[in-house]
Design a protein around this motif. Structure first.
Motif, PDB file in Angstrom:
ATOM      1  N   ALA A   1       0.842  -1.195   0.000  1.00 54.54           N
ATOM      2  CA  ALA A   1       0.000   0.000   0.000  1.00 54.54           C
ATOM      3  C   ALA A   1       0.878   1.245   0.000  1.00 54.54           C
ATOM      4  O   ALA A   1       1.915   1.286   0.660  1.00 54.54           O
ATOM      5  CB  ALA A   1      -0.906  -0.002   1.222  1.00 54.54           C
ATOM      6  N   THR A   2       0.456   2.253  -0.732  1.00 58.83           N
ATOM      7  CA  THR A   2       1.215   3.499  -0.789  1.00 58.83           C
ATOM      8  C   THR A   2       1.228   4.180   0.567  1.00 58.83           C
ATOM      9  O   THR A   2       2.266   4.622   1.050  1.00 58.83           O
ATOM     10  CB  THR A   2       0.616   4.447  -1.852  1.00 58.83           C
ATOM     11  OG1 THR A   2       0.650   3.776  -3.109  1.00 58.83           O
ATOM     12  CG2 THR A   2       1.407   5.731  -1.940  1.00 58.83           C
TER      13      THR A   2
ATOM     14  N   LYS B   1       5.219  -5.384 -11.119  1.00 54.01           N
ATOM     15  CA  LYS B   1       4.096  -4.818 -10.358  1.00 54.01           C
ATOM     16  C   LYS B   1       4.540  -4.386  -8.971  1.00 54.01           C
ATOM     17  O   LYS B   1       4.141  -3.330  -8.485  1.00 54.01           O
ATOM     18  CB  LYS B   1       2.960  -5.839 -10.265  1.00 54.01           C
ATOM     19  CG  LYS B   1       2.284  -6.095 -11.592  1.00 54.01           C
ATOM     20  CD  LYS B   1       1.256  -7.196 -11.494  1.00 54.01           C
ATOM     21  CE  LYS B   1       0.689  -7.512 -12.877  1.00 54.01           C
ATOM     22  NZ  LYS B   1      -0.198  -8.664 -12.854  1.00 54.01           N
ATOM     23  N   GLU B   2       5.375  -5.205  -8.339  1.00 57.51           N
ATOM     24  CA  GLU B   2       5.867  -4.844  -7.006  1.00 57.51           C
ATOM     25  C   GLU B   2       6.775  -3.619  -7.083  1.00 57.51           C
ATOM     26  O   GLU B   2       6.726  -2.748  -6.213  1.00 57.51           O
ATOM     27  CB  GLU B   2       6.615  -6.013  -6.374  1.00 57.51           C
ATOM     28  CG  GLU B   2       6.935  -5.770  -4.913  1.00 57.51           C
ATOM     29  CD  GLU B   2       7.486  -6.998  -4.216  1.00 57.51           C
ATOM     30  OE1 GLU B   2       7.924  -6.834  -3.067  1.00 57.51           O
ATOM     31  OE2 GLU B   2       7.479  -8.095  -4.788  1.00 57.51           O
TER      32      GLU B   2
ATOM     33  N   SER C   1       4.568  -0.540  -7.269  1.00 52.96           N
ATOM     34  CA  SER C   1       3.970  -0.166  -5.985  1.00 52.96           C
ATOM     35  C   SER C   1       5.024   0.409  -5.045  1.00 52.96           C
ATOM     36  O   SER C   1       4.750   1.353  -4.295  1.00 52.96           O
ATOM     37  CB  SER C   1       3.243  -1.346  -5.338  1.00 52.96           C
ATOM     38  OG  SER C   1       4.144  -2.321  -4.889  1.00 52.96           O
TER      39      SER C   1
ATOM     40  N   ALA D   1       5.596   4.047  -6.036  1.00 46.59           N
ATOM     41  CA  ALA D   1       4.545   4.928  -5.513  1.00 46.59           C
ATOM     42  C   ALA D   1       4.762   5.180  -4.024  1.00 46.59           C
ATOM     43  O   ALA D   1       4.608   6.300  -3.535  1.00 46.59           O
ATOM     44  CB  ALA D   1       3.168   4.316  -5.755  1.00 46.59           C
ATOM     45  N   ARG D   2       5.139   4.131  -3.282  1.00 44.71           N
ATOM     46  CA  ARG D   2       5.411   4.271  -1.848  1.00 44.71           C
ATOM     47  C   ARG D   2       6.602   5.202  -1.621  1.00 44.71           C
ATOM     48  O   ARG D   2       6.579   6.052  -0.734  1.00 44.71           O
ATOM     49  CB  ARG D   2       5.669   2.885  -1.251  1.00 44.71           C
ATOM     50  CG  ARG D   2       6.084   2.891   0.209  1.00 44.71           C
ATOM     51  CD  ARG D   2       4.906   2.987   1.111  1.00 44.71           C
ATOM     52  NE  ARG D   2       5.341   2.902   2.508  1.00 44.71           N
ATOM     53  CZ  ARG D   2       4.811   3.615   3.475  1.00 44.71           C
ATOM     54  NH1 ARG D   2       3.811   4.424   3.246  1.00 44.71           N
ATOM     55  NH2 ARG D   2       5.254   3.500   4.700  1.00 44.71           N
TER      56      ARG D   2
END
Length: 107
Positions: free
Chosen positions: A2-3, A66-67, A70, A73-74
Protein backbone atom coordinates in the motif's frame (compact mmCIF):
# COMPACT_ATOMS: atom_id res chain seq x y z
CA UNK A 1 2.37 -2.81 -0.94
CA UNK A 2 0.00 0.00 0.00
CA UNK A 3 1.22 3.50 -0.79
CA UNK A 4 -0.03 4.90 2.54
CA UNK A 5 0.27 2.77 5.65
CA UNK A 6 -1.19 3.15 9.15
CA UNK A 7 2.14 3.78 10.89
CA UNK A 8 2.94 6.70 8.57
CA UNK A 9 0.99 9.16 10.67
CA UNK A 10 3.38 8.55 13.61
CA UNK A 11 6.65 8.04 11.71
CA UNK A 12 9.40 10.55 12.38
CA UNK A 13 12.12 11.69 9.99
CA UNK A 14 14.56 8.93 11.02
CA UNK A 15 11.97 6.20 10.55
CA UNK A 16 10.96 7.52 7.14
CA UNK A 17 14.56 7.75 5.92
CA UNK A 18 15.24 4.19 7.15
CA UNK A 19 12.25 2.88 5.20
CA UNK A 20 13.30 4.78 2.08
CA UNK A 21 16.76 3.16 2.27
CA UNK A 22 15.27 -0.31 2.81
CA UNK A 23 12.91 0.22 -0.14
CA UNK A 24 15.82 1.34 -2.34
CA UNK A 25 17.53 -2.00 -1.66
CA UNK A 26 14.30 -3.86 -2.41
CA UNK A 27 13.92 -1.99 -5.71
CA UNK A 28 17.45 -3.04 -6.68
CA UNK A 29 16.65 -6.68 -5.89
CA UNK A 30 13.46 -6.48 -7.94
CA UNK A 31 15.34 -4.94 -10.86
CA UNK A 32 17.78 -7.85 -10.81
CA UNK A 33 14.92 -10.35 -10.57
CA UNK A 34 13.02 -8.66 -13.39
CA UNK A 35 16.11 -8.77 -15.60
CA UNK A 36 16.46 -12.49 -14.90
CA UNK A 37 12.79 -13.12 -15.75
CA UNK A 38 13.16 -11.33 -19.09
CA UNK A 39 16.22 -13.41 -19.95
CA UNK A 40 14.42 -16.56 -18.82
CA UNK A 41 11.36 -15.73 -20.94
CA UNK A 42 13.46 -14.97 -24.02
CA UNK A 43 15.27 -18.28 -23.62
CA UNK A 44 12.03 -20.18 -23.11
CA UNK A 45 10.50 -18.43 -26.12
CA UNK A 46 13.37 -19.43 -28.41
CA UNK A 47 13.41 -23.03 -27.15
CA UNK A 48 9.60 -23.09 -27.33
CA UNK A 49 9.71 -22.74 -31.09
CA UNK A 50 11.08 -26.30 -31.22
CA UNK A 51 9.71 -27.69 -27.94
CA UNK A 52 6.34 -25.95 -27.43
CA UNK A 53 5.70 -27.31 -23.85
CA UNK A 54 8.51 -25.01 -22.64
CA UNK A 55 6.15 -22.05 -23.14
CA UNK A 56 4.19 -23.18 -20.08
CA UNK A 57 7.23 -22.27 -17.95
CA UNK A 58 7.27 -18.64 -19.07
CA UNK A 59 6.41 -15.88 -16.59
CA UNK A 60 3.62 -13.69 -17.99
CA UNK A 61 2.50 -12.23 -14.66
CA UNK A 62 5.38 -9.72 -14.21
CA UNK A 63 5.11 -9.88 -10.41
CA UNK A 64 8.46 -8.15 -10.00
CA UNK A 65 7.35 -5.29 -12.26
CA UNK A 66 4.10 -4.82 -10.36
CA UNK A 67 5.87 -4.84 -7.01
CA UNK A 68 8.44 -2.36 -8.32
CA UNK A 69 5.63 -0.03 -9.42
CA UNK A 70 3.97 -0.17 -5.98
CA UNK A 71 7.33 0.44 -4.32
CA UNK A 72 7.89 3.44 -6.57
CA UNK A 73 4.55 4.93 -5.51
CA UNK A 74 5.41 4.27 -1.85
CA UNK A 75 8.83 5.89 -2.30
CA UNK A 76 7.26 9.00 -3.82
CA UNK A 77 4.83 9.27 -0.90
CA UNK A 78 7.62 8.74 1.66
CA UNK A 79 9.74 11.42 -0.03
CA UNK A 80 6.88 13.92 0.29
CA UNK A 81 6.37 12.88 3.91
CA UNK A 82 10.11 13.24 4.64
CA UNK A 83 10.10 16.74 3.14
CA UNK A 84 7.46 17.70 5.70
CA UNK A 85 8.72 15.72 8.68
CA UNK A 86 12.47 16.34 8.34
CA UNK A 87 12.29 20.12 8.41
CA UNK A 88 13.52 21.81 11.61
CA UNK A 89 10.92 22.25 14.31
CA UNK A 90 8.45 19.64 13.06
CA UNK A 91 6.99 17.48 15.83
CA UNK A 92 5.52 14.08 14.93
CA UNK A 93 2.17 13.48 16.63
CA UNK A 94 2.32 10.91 19.41
CA UNK A 95 0.26 7.76 19.00
CA UNK A 96 -2.88 7.71 21.12
CA UNK A 97 -2.43 6.26 24.60
CA UNK A 98 -4.14 2.98 25.27
CA UNK A 99 -6.89 3.21 27.84
CA UNK A 100 -6.85 0.44 30.40
CA UNK A 101 -10.03 0.22 32.43
CA UNK A 102 -9.47 -0.08 36.18
CA UNK A 103 -10.21 -3.51 37.54
CA UNK A 104 -13.13 -4.05 39.89
CA UNK A 105 -12.22 -4.16 43.59
CA UNK A 106 -11.91 -7.64 45.00
CA UNK A 107 -13.97 -8.13 48.10
Amino acid sequence: MATVQVQDQYSNCTMIRAEIEANNQKVQQLANEQGWKVAQNVGAGVVGIVLWPVWFGMDFKDAAGKEAASLQARQQYLTELATERCRPGYRTPAPPALYVAPSAPQG
